[in-house]
Scaffold this motif. Sequence first.
Motif, PDB file in Angstrom:
ATOM      1  N   MET A  16      29.742  18.219   0.414  1.00 29.46           N
ATOM      2  CA  MET A  16      30.082  18.754   1.733  1.00 29.46           C
ATOM      3  C   MET A  16      29.504  17.871   2.837  1.00 29.46           C
ATOM      4  SD  MET A  16      31.960  21.539   1.386  1.00 29.46           S
ATOM      5  CE  MET A  16      31.726  22.546   2.846  1.00 29.46           C
ATOM      6  N   ILE A  17      28.284  17.379   2.627  1.00 27.75           N
ATOM      7  CA  ILE A  17      27.681  16.480   3.606  1.00 27.75           C
ATOM      8  C   ILE A  17      28.493  15.193   3.712  1.00 27.75           C
ATOM      9  CG2 ILE A  17      25.653  15.053   4.110  1.00 27.75           C
ATOM     10  CD1 ILE A  17      23.943  17.248   2.824  1.00 27.75           C
ATOM     11  N   GLU A  50      27.413  20.068  10.374  1.00 24.24           N
ATOM     12  CA  GLU A  50      28.480  21.006  10.004  1.00 24.24           C
ATOM     13  C   GLU A  50      28.178  21.668   8.668  1.00 24.24           C
ATOM     14  OE1 GLU A  50      33.346  20.959   9.384  1.00 24.24           O
ATOM     15  OE2 GLU A  50      32.373  19.420  10.613  1.00 24.24           O
ATOM     16  N   THR A  51      27.587  20.928   7.744  1.00 26.43           N
ATOM     17  CA  THR A  51      27.261  21.493   6.443  1.00 26.43           C
ATOM     18  C   THR A  51      26.166  22.546   6.579  1.00 26.43           C
ATOM     19  OG1 THR A  51      27.866  19.449   5.308  1.00 26.43           O
ATOM     20  CG2 THR A  51      26.465  20.982   4.099  1.00 26.43           C
ATOM     21  N   LYS A  52      25.218  22.320   7.475  1.00 23.38           N
ATOM     22  CA  LYS A  52      24.164  23.316   7.703  1.00 23.38           C
ATOM     23  C   LYS A  52      24.757  24.622   8.224  1.00 23.38           C
ATOM     24  CE  LYS A  52      19.679  24.028   9.936  1.00 23.38           C
ATOM     25  NZ  LYS A  52      18.601  23.408  10.751  1.00 23.38           N
ATOM     26  N   ASN A  55      23.740  11.588  -0.986  1.00 21.20           N
ATOM     27  CA  ASN A  55      23.485  12.743  -0.119  1.00 21.20           C
ATOM     28  C   ASN A  55      22.704  13.864  -0.804  1.00 21.20           C
ATOM     29  OD1 ASN A  55      25.009  12.230   2.523  1.00 21.20           O
ATOM     30  ND2 ASN A  55      26.556  11.734   0.985  1.00 21.20           N
ATOM     31  N   TRP A 102      27.747  25.644   7.694  1.00 15.66           N
ATOM     32  CA  TRP A 102      28.477  26.216   6.548  1.00 15.66           C
ATOM     33  C   TRP A 102      27.525  26.964   5.620  1.00 15.66           C
ATOM     34  CZ3 TRP A 102      28.130  24.389   1.297  1.00 15.66           C
ATOM     35  CH2 TRP A 102      29.018  25.020   0.409  1.00 15.66           C
ATOM     36  N   THR A 129      25.915  16.318   8.206  1.00 11.71           N
ATOM     37  CA  THR A 129      24.779  17.222   8.017  1.00 11.71           C
ATOM     38  C   THR A 129      24.863  18.477   8.877  1.00 11.71           C
ATOM     39  OG1 THR A 129      23.356  15.332   7.478  1.00 11.71           O
ATOM     40  CG2 THR A 129      22.263  17.388   8.064  1.00 11.71           C
ATOM     41  N   ALA A 177      20.955  17.162   0.906  1.00  4.45           N
ATOM     42  CA  ALA A 177      21.399  18.508   0.527  1.00  4.45           C
ATOM     43  C   ALA A 177      20.205  19.406   0.238  1.00  4.45           C
ATOM     44  CB  ALA A 177      22.305  18.419  -0.702  1.00  4.45           C
ATOM     45  N   VAL A 188      26.850  20.799  -2.359  1.00  8.33           N
ATOM     46  CA  VAL A 188      26.375  20.665  -0.978  1.00  8.33           C
ATOM     47  C   VAL A 188      26.360  19.193  -0.562  1.00  8.33           C
ATOM     48  CG1 VAL A 188      24.446  21.052   0.601  1.00  8.33           C
ATOM     49  CG2 VAL A 188      25.021  22.791  -1.113  1.00  8.33           C
ATOM     50  N   GLU A 222      34.941  25.728   2.225  1.00  9.45           N
ATOM     51  CA  GLU A 222      34.629  26.029   3.611  1.00  9.45           C
ATOM     52  C   GLU A 222      34.872  27.511   3.926  1.00  9.45           C
ATOM     53  OE1 GLU A 222      35.465  21.648   3.378  1.00  9.45           O
ATOM     54  OE2 GLU A 222      36.317  23.468   2.502  1.00  9.45           O
ATOM     55  N   HIS A 230      31.680  16.279   5.675  1.00 10.21           N
ATOM     56  CA  HIS A 230      31.586  16.924   6.987  1.00 10.21           C
ATOM     57  C   HIS A 230      30.369  16.531   7.817  1.00 10.21           C
ATOM     58  CE1 HIS A 230      34.952  19.497   5.972  1.00 10.21           C
ATOM     59  NE2 HIS A 230      34.331  19.944   4.886  1.00 10.21           N
TER      60      HIS A 230
END
Length: 343
Positions: A177-178, A185-187, A328, A189, A183, A332, A174, A149, A181
Motif C-alpha cells: 500500500m505504501i 495516505e497509507t496511514k 517499504n 487507510w 506513507t 510499514a 501494508v 482501500e 499510495h
Amino acid sequence: MLNKISWIKATSIATFTLLLTSVSANTLANEVNIYTYRQTFLIEPILEKFTAQTGIKTNIVFAKDGLIERLKKDGRYSPADVVLTSDFARLMQISDEGLSQPVSSDILATNIPSQFRDDNNHWFALTKRVRNVYASKDRMASLSGVSYEELADSKYKNKVCMRSSKHPYNIALVASMIAHHGTAETKTWLQGLKANLARKPQGNDRGQVKAVKEGECDLALGNSYYFGVMQQNPEQKVWADAVNILFPNQNNRGAHINVSGIAMTKYAPNKASAKKLMEFLSSAQAQQVYASVNMEYPVNPAVKPSSIVASWGSFKEDELAMTKIAENRQAAIKLLDEVKFDL
C-alpha cells in the motif's frame, strides 16, 4: 620433542582428519542440506523426485522458528545449503543479514519472472499466494468485488476481522500500500481499517474465516491457500462453505501477492547440488507438484494451478515487484506502531 606414543597419536589424528575430509568431499558433493520453514510432508514428495532424477540425497531440518538464528550462530560451519521459507519476510531477512549468496542460473532466470526474484539473485520465489478478502455468503451476498482501500470505508464499520497487523502477511500488504499510495495516505487507510475492525486483531488466517462463519464479522483478510486447506479439512470445511473468496482490486492494479521461496546460504558446503535443487524446484514438473500440495499458485508462468485452486476463479494480480515490498517493509512496521493498530 614428541615421545613415541604422542607421535603415533598425532599421526593417527592427522591421517584420520585427512581421510574424513576426503570422504566428506566425495559424499557432500552428492547431497544437499535443507533448512525449511515449510512442513516436511509438504516438500518430501518433490524432494523424492529430485533424488530419483539426480541421485542427490536431500537432508531436511524443519522448524517453525529459529533456523535463521541457527544459521547466524553456526556461521561458516553451518551444514545448511539452502533455506526454504513459507513467507517473503524470512527470505528478506536471510538476504539482509548477509546469510545468503547470489546464484547465477539461466534456468532460474527463465522459469521465475523477474518480479519474483532478487535483483542480485540472492533469493527466488517458488510459489505465490493471494491476500484475499473472505465475505459472508449470508450477510454479504451481494458483494462481488472489493478493494483493500474499501476496507477502510465507514460502511464496513465493525465488519472486518484480521490477524495481528505485525504478522509478515499483513506487513507485506501494508508495504505494498505504501508503494502504491505513499506513507501519508497509507496511514489514513490504516486508521480507517482499524476503526472498522469487529474485534481486536487475533488468531490466524483460518480463525478469521471461522469468525465470519460464527457471525463475529462479515469480512476477513486471509491468504488464498488457507481456503484450500479448509476445504480439505472436514472440521473446517463449514468455515470455508460460509464465505465467498474475493480477489481484491480487480478494477485497478490487481490483488496483492506474497510468496514462499528459497535462498542458498552464504557458506553452503554443497553449492553445485544446491543449485541443481533450486533449478529443479523452478521446473514445470516440480512446480506442478509443489504448488498443488501447498494449495498455492505456481511462480513458473508455464505451469497452471491445481484444479482446486483454479476453481476459485481467474484474477488479475498486482505486478508490484517483491523488491518494492521489501523496500517499504520497515516503513510499514513504523506506521503500524504509530496507529497502534493491534491495541
